[in-house]
Design an enzyme around this catalytic site. Structure first.
Site, PDB file in Angstrom:
ATOM      1  N   SER A   1       0.550  -0.648   4.439  1.00  0.00           N
ATOM      2  CA  SER A   1      -0.319  -0.510   3.258  1.00  0.00           C
ATOM      3  C   SER A   1       0.405  -0.387   1.922  1.00  0.00           C
ATOM      4  O   SER A   1      -0.235  -0.442   0.875  1.00  0.00           O
ATOM      5  CB  SER A   1      -1.257   0.685   3.425  1.00  0.00           C
ATOM      6  OG  SER A   1      -2.304   0.330   4.299  1.00  0.00           O
TER       7      SER A   1
ATOM      8  N   LYS B   1      -2.329   6.690  -5.691  1.00  0.00           N
ATOM      9  CA  LYS B   1      -3.405   6.196  -4.828  1.00  0.00           C
ATOM     10  C   LYS B   1      -4.423   7.308  -4.619  1.00  0.00           C
ATOM     11  O   LYS B   1      -4.056   8.490  -4.530  1.00  0.00           O
ATOM     12  CB  LYS B   1      -2.784   5.764  -3.488  1.00  0.00           C
ATOM     13  CG  LYS B   1      -3.718   5.050  -2.524  1.00  0.00           C
ATOM     14  CD  LYS B   1      -2.933   4.564  -1.305  1.00  0.00           C
ATOM     15  CE  LYS B   1      -3.806   3.866  -0.284  1.00  0.00           C
ATOM     16  NZ  LYS B   1      -3.005   3.383   0.874  1.00  0.00           N
TER      17      LYS B   1
ATOM     18  N   SER C   1      -3.682  -1.336   2.210  1.00  0.00           N
ATOM     19  CA  SER C   1      -4.729  -0.614   1.511  1.00  0.00           C
ATOM     20  C   SER C   1      -4.344  -0.135   0.116  1.00  0.00           C
ATOM     21  O   SER C   1      -5.226   0.196  -0.678  1.00  0.00           O
ATOM     22  CB  SER C   1      -5.167   0.591   2.354  1.00  0.00           C
ATOM     23  OG  SER C   1      -4.099   1.507   2.499  1.00  0.00           O
TER      24      SER C   1
END
Lengths: 95, 482, 479
Positions: free
Chosen positions: B168, B69, B144
């Site tokens: 997330s 990420k 997210s």
């Protein structure tokens, strides 16, 4: 809780954000709605309850006082949006 | 090579590489092929990489391509948090987990898309454009860590690292039909993870199975002297401990998580998990967890308060983007931050600043920390009686793009099942447990007591031995069609 | 109307640890800009603070020495504000649970009066960076070398009424912290800095007036003058029927006046909250006990002991203990067998004289105790006369030179030959009959002249005592 545009202005100054007129109105309405929802917490009896900031009882995490080499200055400065070979530069900030 | 590499799990690929059934170059080429096929449609990556193959070292995942990420600092590679304000930021250091993964022979295919600064549940707030759900490109992948979940679901990488502050990892894993785990707070070093809410943030894996997650966590977890909140402990034995034996395991099902607001298809699929585990000898009992109405407000107050402070350092002085339109110092700050942050981030900064400001601290921030104490205590009590709790991961399956952002409060409320797990620092895993009538994946969440990461992984592994949901792939992937 | 000045102090003291409070970069003073920095210092995203063990130890030691209550469960908080010298845009400090509270510092004034200054709290925090404006570029340069240098901030109650009290307190505080070894308290390097909160009120009133804060005063002289100026300014305002505005003011050393500082963007709302990155501290009784045991003998205890054990007068003991290194120097001399009073006289006269002339502190001098002891014993043993010894001392002070060697090389050893002295006296008396006559006529001054002439005849190497008595004896004989 009533959120006023003045309160939004105050919080925006503290945050160094400058919403325009339209955003300001939108944010005021949104915060009003969100903060009013947050008020459900008032129904929770927290009398005598210690606020919990660190969830696990970790304590006394300490480091030895031993010097390690610092970073190369150019490594730290190369991300600076404006800088020279020795410092980060900003508009006049000294009185 | 006649094997379809991208259909293997990470552990299967690792084993194939060891046996010489495939080469590291084959694995990288397969990943690159998938990434170039998918990137234009799902936009899972912000910065793809072109790694060179290296000889296979020790460890079950050596040589297996993965991705990170884009809020995880990578030395020499842009780390943007999907924000304009960090455009061009190239960290001169690696996150601790990047060092650990690299020492375990992992191969990074690049940096993954996400909600800006990990604030969001849709992956639509990225400065680099939204990521789309591989199961249905008109839908969000969740967030997210949407890029992480989408990339794994689409077969672009065998596993991905996400971060989870209020769900997330677990929520996008549920929406994308993959397995995602947030480990116990403090078991994975946060050094090098760009903070959203420091007391809640924790990184973890998104993969194709619980066993893959266990193998990744065995690499990621460990005490780090650079992170004061990292826990001492015995790490590294999760994968070998997966027996699939759940006989006598006490599973608590909180009735409060199956009431109003929960989609009926989701409810049915999640409750079916209890039946499967019961069939393997687990004991299942319903109980009451009467704190659910407080978890979302407590979470958003605490997370936004910390975020308002954590994101103050983005001011156009030391790194990242600086607005060209300023005349003096205060203009530099206001312009850079106003133009550099997206609206969801600004909303949370303002909310967080508000709850910490003079006159409101006690009523909001302090109250939320007290609520956190109450919530944590409720979980402590539940774990006196149960080994694992079972809840849905999300109230619904993946919404369409553009549906969620219009009503932030509604979006916040959809995090109800995942946020309390972060507040209490607990481990939680989302596992695929079925599909709704539109063919969209449904996720079930297993929650463990502090440091009970192995317990929930084993329960998830048991479930995955009985079911095939985690092996399904979107048709677009070229795998099993639904 | 008579007015009373009410003053409270916030003193920032740099702790003399090797590394910064939250990372392992050096705290060394100076250094080219941004060369004592790492990603933690420059607030790079993803970096985390880890507390330096020594900072806690030094802060607790200081808290104990100021007679404070140590907070057994203590936390760090974030103080949020934007300024280019603060790269994270928050300072890690302590608001809610500072490491120590409720201390007491007794001070003594010139008049002999005693007073107790109450310490409100003592907390740990990190220093900020340095901004230097470049007038050519019209830009300000940010140097983050000082970011993360460990500080303790010591906040007093508004207990002071005069600048003299303030200075007495600061001197006492400096002595305590130096004796503890937790800070070198060098004002010129900014390791001890003061913010002065000052208000005035009608004498006899119990209510506090509106205060102003004067920031970063960096010498005792500046503090005294700023207090005098600001008290006068506020009294004049009050007497004109105007009111004092609560504000931060800057002391301008050159203009000898304080000026209101432009407020940094309206509001001062620091939004303190517990830092989630720094776990709390739990101070055990054993830890406190250990630090109490390690507490060294402080200046006051040494003064009392020097009076008791060596019979030295209070003035001498105060001088000897005015610097920790000086007291240590004195004690080492005694351990080498030197006489306490003679050693004290040499230290107060010659050592302090040289230090002040050279503008250095005792801890930085090269002279070793054994050199001074050698010199003293040569005087005592009659090998050097005192005046010559002082010259030798000055010659060896800078680089701890070899006393014996210097004396030999320059032929300075005292001449203790009675016949040579008698001969010199005879010669001088014969050559100065007028002076001898003057003395007999009652001009006492002539005695000194004759002594001086004899000493000159002996090339300065005679024992002054012996010369004195020989001249006296000769005059008496002639009377």
């Amino acid at each position: 809780m009533k959120i006023t545009e003045e309160l939004v202005d105050y919080v925006a100054i503290l945050s160094r954000l400058k919403p325009d007129e339209e955003e300001r109105a939108r944010i005021t309405a949104e915060l009003e709605k969100i903060v009013s929802y947050m008020d459900v917490l008032n129904a929770l009896d927290t009398e005598g309850i210690e606020p919990l900031s660190h969830v696990f009882p970790v304590k006394n995490v300490l480091r030895e006082d031993a010097v390690e080499p610092s970073f190369l200055r150019e490594e730290l400065l190369k991300n600076a949006p404006v800088g020279d070979e020795e410092a980060f530069l900003v508009p006049k900030a000294v009185e | 090579m006649d094997m379809e590499l991208t259909r293997l799990t990470a552990l299967e690929l690792g084993a194939a590489l060891k046996k010489g059934e495939a080469s590291p170059a084959d694995a990288i080429a397969a990943a690159q092929e998938r990434i170039s096929a998918c990137q234009d449609t799902n936009n899972a990556f912000i910065t793809p990489a072109s790694p060179s193959p290296a000889p296979i070292g020790d460890g079950p995942l050596a040589g297996v391509p993965m991705a990170l990420k884009d809020n995880i600092c990578t030395k020499g590679v842009q780390t943007s948090c999907a924000s304009r304000i960090l455009g061009g930021f190239i960290p001169p250091y690696n996150a601790t987990i990047v060092e650990r993964l690299s020492a375990a022979g992992s191969v990074s295919m690049g940096k993954l898309n996400m909600d800006e600064f990990a604030m969001g549940s849709t992956s639509e707030t990225s400065f680099y454009g939204p990521t789309r759900n591989p199961w249905d490109l008109s839908r969000i992948p969740g967030g997210s860590s949407g890029g992480s979940a989408a990339a794994v679901a689409a077969g672009e990488v065998w596993y991905a690292i996400g971060s989870d502050t209020g769900g997330s990892i677990r929520q996008p894993a549920a929406y994308c039909g993959v397995t995602g785990m947030k480990p116990t707070y403090g078991t994975v070093s946060r050094y090098g993870l760009i903070a959203y809410a420091s007391s809640l943030d924790q990184m973890g894996p998104i993969a194709r199975s619980a066993a893959d997650c266990a193998a990744v966590l065995d690499i990621m977890q460990g005490r780090d002297p650079r992170d004061g909140t990292s826990l001492e402990g015995h790490y590294g034995g999760l994968l070998p401990s997966l027996t699939g034996d759940v006989r006598g395991l006490k599973i608590g099902v909180p009735a409060d998580c199956f009431g109003q607001g929960l989609d009926s298809e989701v409810r049915k699929a999640v409750l079916a998990v209890a039946h499967v585990l019961k069939s393997r000898g687990a004991l299942v009992e319903e109980f009451s967890l009467p704190i659910m109405e407080y978890v979302v407000p407590a979470y958003y107050i605490i997370a936004c308060a910390e975020a308002s402070s954590n994101l103050s350092r983005f001011d156009g002085v030391k790194y990242g983007w600086r607005s060209p339109k300023y005349e003096d110092l205060s203009g530099l700050y206001a312009r850079t931050r106003t133009e550099g942050f997206g609206s969801e981030v600004k909303r949370r900064i303002l909310l967080g600043t508000f709850v910490l400001s003079t006159g409101y601290y006690d009523a909001y921030y302090k109250k939320a920390l007290q609520a956190k104490a109450v919530i944590t205590k409720a979980y402590d009590e539940a774990f006196q009686k149960y080994d694992v709790l079972l809840t849905p991961t999300t109230p619904t399956t993946a919404p369409k793009l553009g549906e969620s952002l219009g009503d932030p409060l509604k979006m916040y409320l959809s995090d109800i099942y995942t946020v309390p797990v972060n507040l209490a620092g607990l481990p939680g895993i989302s596992i695929p447990c079925g599909f709704d009538s539109q063919g969209l994946p449904i996720g079930a969440q297993l929650i463990g007591p502090p440091l009970g990461d192995g317990i929930i992984l084993n329960a998830a592994h048991a479930f995955q031995q009985e079911t095939e949901y985690h092996k399904k792939a979107p048709a677009e992937k070229g795998g099993v069609s639904l | 109307m008579t007015w009373e000045t009410v003053i409270g102090l916030e003193t920032h003291v740099e702790l003399c640890t090797k590394t910064k409070i939250f990372c392992s970069c050096t705290t060394e003073f100076g250094g080219a800009p941004n060369t004592h920095c790492c990603p933690v210092c420059t607030g790079m995203p993803g970096t985390l603070p880890v507390l330096n063990k020594k900072v806690l130890e030094f802060a607790v030691k200081a808290g104990l020495a100021l007679n404070g209550e140590i907070t057994r469960h203590c936390k760090f908080d974030r103080k949020n504000y934007f300024y280019p010298d603060l790269p994270k845009a928050y300072q890690i400090s302590q608001l809610y649970l500072p490491i120590a509270r409720n201390g007491r510092v007794p001070i003594r004034l010139e008049s002999g009066a005693e007073k107790v200054v109450h310490i409100h709290e003592l907390h740990m925090e990190e220093d900020a960076g340095k901004l230097v404006h470049d007038p050519w570029l019209e830009e300000t340069r940010c140097d983050y070398n000082r970011c993360g240098v460990p500080l303790i901030e010591i906040v007093t109650e508004p207990d002071f009424r005069t600048a003299e009290e303030v200075i007495a307190y600061l001197e006492k505080l400096r002595s305590i912290l130096q004796y503890l070894g937790v800070s070198d308290c060098k004002m010129q390097e900014g390791s001890l800095r003061c913010d002065v909160n000052l208000s005035v009120r009608p004498a006899g009133s119990m209510e506090l007036g509106t205060r102003t804060e004067m920031k970063n005063l960096s010498s005792f002289k500046a503090i005294a003058r700023a207090i005098a100026y600001e008290a006068k300014r506020q009294i004049e305002l009050m007497e004109e029927g105007k009111s004092v505005v609560q504000e931060t003011r800057r002391w301008d050393e050159n203009k000898d006046a304080t000026f209101a500082m432009r407020s940094k963007e309206n509001a001062q709302d620091y939004r303190y909250f517990p830092d989630p990155d720094v776990p709390p501290l739990e101070i055990s009784e054993e830890y406190l006990e250990q630090l109490r045991r390690e507490q060294p003998e402080m200046a006051e205890e040494k003064m009392a002991r020097y009076q008791r054990e060596y019979g030295l007068p209070p003035y001498d003991t105060q001088m000897l203990t005015s610097q920790k290194a000086l007291a240590a120097f004195f004690e080492t001399c005694l351990s080498l067998g030197s006489d306490p009073k003679q050693t004290a006289n040499w230290i107060m006269g010659q050592v302090l004289g040289q230090l002040s002339a050279k503008g250095i502190e005792a801890k930085d001098m090269k002279l070793t105790p054994s050199t001074l002891v050698t010199l003293i014993s040569m005087v005592k043993g009659g090998r050097l006369n005192r005046n010559t010894a002082v010259k030798v001392f000055e010659a060896v002070f800078d680089d701890d030179g070899d006393v014996e060697g210097y004396v030999k090389a320059h032929g300075l050893e005292q001449i203790n030959d009675p016949e040579a002295l008698t001969a010199a006296v005879e010669k001088v008396f014969a050559a100065n009959t007028q002076s001898v006559a003057d003395f007999k006529a009652g001009k006492e001054k002539a005695f000194g002249f004759l002594v001086g002439q004899v000493m000159r005849e002996m090339k300065g190497k005679a024992d002054p005592q012996a010369v004195n008595s020989a001249v006296r004896k000769k005059l008496n004989a002639e009377r």
